[in-house]
Write a protein that holds these residues in place. Structure first.
Motif, PDB file in Angstrom:
ATOM      1  N   GLN A   1       0.842  -1.180   0.000  1.00  0.00           N
ATOM      2  CA  GLN A   1       0.000   0.000   0.000  1.00  0.00           C
ATOM      3  C   GLN A   1       0.890   1.247   0.000  1.00  0.00           C
ATOM      4  O   GLN A   1       1.807   1.360   0.795  1.00  0.00           O
ATOM      5  N   VAL A   2       0.579   2.171  -0.898  1.00  0.00           N
ATOM      6  CA  VAL A   2       1.337   3.411  -0.974  1.00  0.00           C
ATOM      7  C   VAL A   2       0.969   4.306   0.195  1.00  0.00           C
ATOM      8  O   VAL A   2      -0.208   4.429   0.561  1.00  0.00           O
ATOM      9  N   GLN A   3       1.963   4.908   0.789  1.00  0.00           N
ATOM     10  CA  GLN A   3       1.721   5.894   1.840  1.00  0.00           C
ATOM     11  C   GLN A   3       2.119   7.275   1.337  1.00  0.00           C
ATOM     12  O   GLN A   3       3.158   7.444   0.686  1.00  0.00           O
ATOM     13  N   LEU A   4       1.269   8.250   1.645  1.00  0.00           N
ATOM     14  CA  LEU A   4       1.553   9.639   1.318  1.00  0.00           C
ATOM     15  C   LEU A   4       1.712  10.399   2.622  1.00  0.00           C
ATOM     16  O   LEU A   4       0.872  10.257   3.529  1.00  0.00           O
ATOM     17  N   VAL A   5       2.757  11.207   2.706  1.00  0.00           N
ATOM     18  CA  VAL A   5       3.028  11.940   3.938  1.00  0.00           C
ATOM     19  C   VAL A   5       3.176  13.423   3.620  1.00  0.00           C
ATOM     20  O   VAL A   5       4.053  13.819   2.846  1.00  0.00           O
ATOM     21  N   GLU A   6       2.290  14.227   4.233  1.00  0.00           N
ATOM     22  CA  GLU A   6       2.346  15.666   4.038  1.00  0.00           C
ATOM     23  C   GLU A   6       3.222  16.315   5.099  1.00  0.00           C
ATOM     24  O   GLU A   6       3.372  15.790   6.207  1.00  0.00           O
ATOM     25  N   SER A   7       3.732  17.478   4.753  1.00  0.00           N
ATOM     26  CA  SER A   7       4.446  18.310   5.711  1.00  0.00           C
ATOM     27  C   SER A   7       4.301  19.757   5.277  1.00  0.00           C
ATOM     28  O   SER A   7       3.935  20.042   4.122  1.00  0.00           O
ATOM     29  N   GLY A   8       4.569  20.669   6.212  1.00  0.00           N
ATOM     30  CA  GLY A   8       4.600  22.080   5.860  1.00  0.00           C
ATOM     31  C   GLY A   8       3.426  22.906   6.322  1.00  0.00           C
ATOM     32  O   GLY A   8       3.397  24.114   6.102  1.00  0.00           O
ATOM     33  N   GLY A   9       2.441  22.293   6.949  1.00  0.00           N
ATOM     34  CA  GLY A   9       1.323  23.068   7.450  1.00  0.00           C
ATOM     35  C   GLY A   9       1.730  23.923   8.637  1.00  0.00           C
ATOM     36  O   GLY A   9       2.856  23.837   9.135  1.00  0.00           O
ATOM     37  N   GLY A  10       0.802  24.763   9.080  1.00  0.00           N
ATOM     38  CA  GLY A  10       1.084  25.602  10.236  1.00  0.00           C
ATOM     39  C   GLY A  10       0.119  26.757  10.321  1.00  0.00           C
ATOM     40  O   GLY A  10      -0.924  26.751   9.666  1.00  0.00           O
ATOM     41  N   SER A  11       0.469  27.734  11.131  1.00  0.00           N
ATOM     42  CA  SER A  11      -0.353  28.917  11.334  1.00  0.00           C
ATOM     43  C   SER A  11       0.335  30.124  10.736  1.00  0.00           C
ATOM     44  O   SER A  11       1.547  30.295  10.868  1.00  0.00           O
ATOM     45  N   VAL A  12      -0.456  30.957  10.092  1.00  0.00           N
ATOM     46  CA  VAL A  12       0.086  32.137   9.432  1.00  0.00           C
ATOM     47  C   VAL A  12      -0.958  33.236   9.442  1.00  0.00           C
ATOM     48  O   VAL A  12      -2.169  32.952   9.520  1.00  0.00           O
ATOM     49  N   GLN A  13      -0.524  34.463   9.354  1.00  0.00           N
ATOM     50  CA  GLN A  13      -1.471  35.573   9.273  1.00  0.00           C
ATOM     51  C   GLN A  13      -1.942  35.745   7.832  1.00  0.00           C
ATOM     52  O   GLN A  13      -1.261  35.349   6.877  1.00  0.00           O
ATOM     53  N   ALA A  14      -3.079  36.347   7.699  1.00  0.00           N
ATOM     54  CA  ALA A  14      -3.639  36.612   6.369  1.00  0.00           C
ATOM     55  C   ALA A  14      -2.623  37.384   5.533  1.00  0.00           C
ATOM     56  O   ALA A  14      -1.962  38.305   6.014  1.00  0.00           O
ATOM     57  N   GLY A  15      -2.522  36.970   4.270  1.00  0.00           N
ATOM     58  CA  GLY A  15      -1.532  37.566   3.380  1.00  0.00           C
ATOM     59  C   GLY A  15      -0.215  36.831   3.338  1.00  0.00           C
ATOM     60  O   GLY A  15       0.617  37.094   2.456  1.00  0.00           O
ATOM     61  N   GLY A  16      -0.028  35.909   4.271  1.00  0.00           N
ATOM     62  CA  GLY A  16       1.217  35.159   4.344  1.00  0.00           C
ATOM     63  C   GLY A  16       1.244  33.985   3.392  1.00  0.00           C
ATOM     64  O   GLY A  16       0.324  33.773   2.592  1.00  0.00           O
ATOM     65  N   SER A  17       2.320  33.208   3.489  1.00  0.00           N
ATOM     66  CA  SER A  17       2.541  32.080   2.582  1.00  0.00           C
ATOM     67  C   SER A  17       2.945  30.834   3.359  1.00  0.00           C
ATOM     68  O   SER A  17       3.542  30.922   4.441  1.00  0.00           O
ATOM     69  N   LEU A  18       2.608  29.697   2.778  1.00  0.00           N
ATOM     70  CA  LEU A  18       3.046  28.403   3.281  1.00  0.00           C
ATOM     71  C   LEU A  18       3.316  27.503   2.087  1.00  0.00           C
ATOM     72  O   LEU A  18       2.709  27.685   1.024  1.00  0.00           O
ATOM     73  N   ARG A  19       4.184  26.525   2.299  1.00  0.00           N
ATOM     74  CA  ARG A  19       4.455  25.546   1.248  1.00  0.00           C
ATOM     75  C   ARG A  19       4.264  24.147   1.815  1.00  0.00           C
ATOM     76  O   ARG A  19       4.921  23.776   2.790  1.00  0.00           O
ATOM     77  N   LEU A  20       3.359  23.411   1.220  1.00  0.00           N
ATOM     78  CA  LEU A  20       3.105  22.037   1.623  1.00  0.00           C
ATOM     79  C   LEU A  20       3.866  21.077   0.726  1.00  0.00           C
ATOM     80  O   LEU A  20       4.038  21.346  -0.470  1.00  0.00           O
ATOM     81  N   SER A  21       4.297  19.979   1.306  1.00  0.00           N
ATOM     82  CA  SER A  21       4.989  18.935   0.544  1.00  0.00           C
ATOM     83  C   SER A  21       4.291  17.605   0.765  1.00  0.00           C
ATOM     84  O   SER A  21       3.742  17.353   1.840  1.00  0.00           O
ATOM     85  N   CYS A  22       4.330  16.770  -0.245  1.00  0.00           N
ATOM     86  CA  CYS A  22       3.755  15.425  -0.150  1.00  0.00           C
ATOM     87  C   CYS A  22       4.780  14.438  -0.691  1.00  0.00           C
ATOM     88  O   CYS A  22       5.202  14.555  -1.849  1.00  0.00           O
ATOM     89  N   GLY A 121      -3.035  14.216   6.305  1.00  0.00           N
ATOM     90  CA  GLY A 121      -3.493  15.584   6.462  1.00  0.00           C
ATOM     91  C   GLY A 121      -2.527  16.448   7.243  1.00  0.00           C
ATOM     92  O   GLY A 121      -1.829  15.972   8.140  1.00  0.00           O
ATOM     93  N   THR A 122      -2.502  17.720   6.897  1.00  0.00           N
ATOM     94  CA  THR A 122      -1.712  18.701   7.642  1.00  0.00           C
ATOM     95  C   THR A 122      -2.566  19.963   7.792  1.00  0.00           C
ATOM     96  O   THR A 122      -3.217  20.405   6.846  1.00  0.00           O
ATOM     97  N   GLN A 123      -2.587  20.507   8.993  1.00  0.00           N
ATOM     98  CA  GLN A 123      -3.460  21.634   9.301  1.00  0.00           C
ATOM     99  C   GLN A 123      -2.851  22.947   8.829  1.00  0.00           C
ATOM    100  O   GLN A 123      -1.665  23.219   9.068  1.00  0.00           O
ATOM    101  N   VAL A 124      -3.679  23.750   8.173  1.00  0.00           N
ATOM    102  CA  VAL A 124      -3.314  25.117   7.794  1.00  0.00           C
ATOM    103  C   VAL A 124      -4.317  26.052   8.456  1.00  0.00           C
ATOM    104  O   VAL A 124      -5.531  25.898   8.272  1.00  0.00           O
ATOM    105  N   THR A 125      -3.825  27.000   9.233  1.00  0.00           N
ATOM    106  CA  THR A 125      -4.673  27.956   9.923  1.00  0.00           C
ATOM    107  C   THR A 125      -4.229  29.358   9.558  1.00  0.00           C
ATOM    108  O   THR A 125      -3.066  29.711   9.723  1.00  0.00           O
ATOM    109  N   VAL A 126      -5.173  30.151   9.050  1.00  0.00           N
ATOM    110  CA  VAL A 126      -4.878  31.519   8.640  1.00  0.00           C
ATOM    111  C   VAL A 126      -5.698  32.471   9.509  1.00  0.00           C
ATOM    112  O   VAL A 126      -6.926  32.368   9.541  1.00  0.00           O
ATOM    113  N   SER A 127      -5.034  33.377  10.183  1.00  0.00           N
ATOM    114  CA  SER A 127      -5.709  34.307  11.082  1.00  0.00           C
ATOM    115  C   SER A 127      -5.605  35.724  10.543  1.00  0.00           C
ATOM    116  O   SER A 127      -4.711  36.053   9.756  1.00  0.00           O
ATOM    117  N   LEU A 128      -6.544  36.545  11.011  1.00  0.00           N
ATOM    118  CA  LEU A 128      -6.541  37.953  10.571  1.00  0.00           C
ATOM    119  C   LEU A 128      -5.412  38.716  11.217  1.00  0.00           C
ATOM    120  O   LEU A 128      -4.957  38.380  12.303  1.00  0.00           O
TER     121      LEU A 128
END
Length: 128
Positions: A1-22, A121-128
């Motif tokens: 069975q293939v496994q997929l693993v994400e990384s790169g999530g996190g918390s950021v303010q609006a207008g910011g950037s994140l990069r997710l990897s799989c 899954g990886t959580q992405v949270t964007v705050s004002l």
């Protein structure tokens, strides 16, 4: 069975950037798309972006077009989601996904019923 693993999530303010990897655990045969989906609380899981395994063509949902960019590294077998100009409504659990076609033609990239492999899954949270 293939496994997929994400990384790169996190918390950021609006207008910011994140990069997710799989990262995949092994080669996926008959691969159609490498994709990203997301699911916010109380909402259905939705397709965000995908890249055709053979064509390299990219696909985006209207809500992220011109802000997110999907890309891949064929040597590493990894795909990425660069997310810029993030908005609070982008807050969700993000899942990498792979659609393959062992017996049938490729389906629509955003069809979650055609996904054969999901990451945890990886959580992405964007705050004002």
């Amino acid at each position: 069975q293939v496994q997929l693993v994400e990384s790169g999530g996190g918390s950021v303010q609006a207008g910011g950037s994140l990069r997710l990897s799989c990262e995949r655990s092994r080669v996926i045969n008959d691969l159609c798309y490498m994709a990203w989906f997301r699911q916010a609380p109380g909402k259905e899981r939705e397709g965000v972006a995908a890249i055709g395994a053979s064509s390299g063509r990219t696909y985006y949902s209207d809500s992220v077009k011109d802000r997110f960019t999907i890309s891949r590294d064929n040597v590493k077998g990894t795909w990425y989601l660069q997310m810029n100009s993030l908005k609070p409504e982008d807050t969700a659990m993000y899942y990498c996904a792979a659609q393959s076609r062992p017996y049938f033609a490729c389906g629509n990239w955003y069809d979650r019923d055609r996904i054969n492999n999901w990451g945890q899954g990886t959580q992405v949270t964007v705050s004002l």
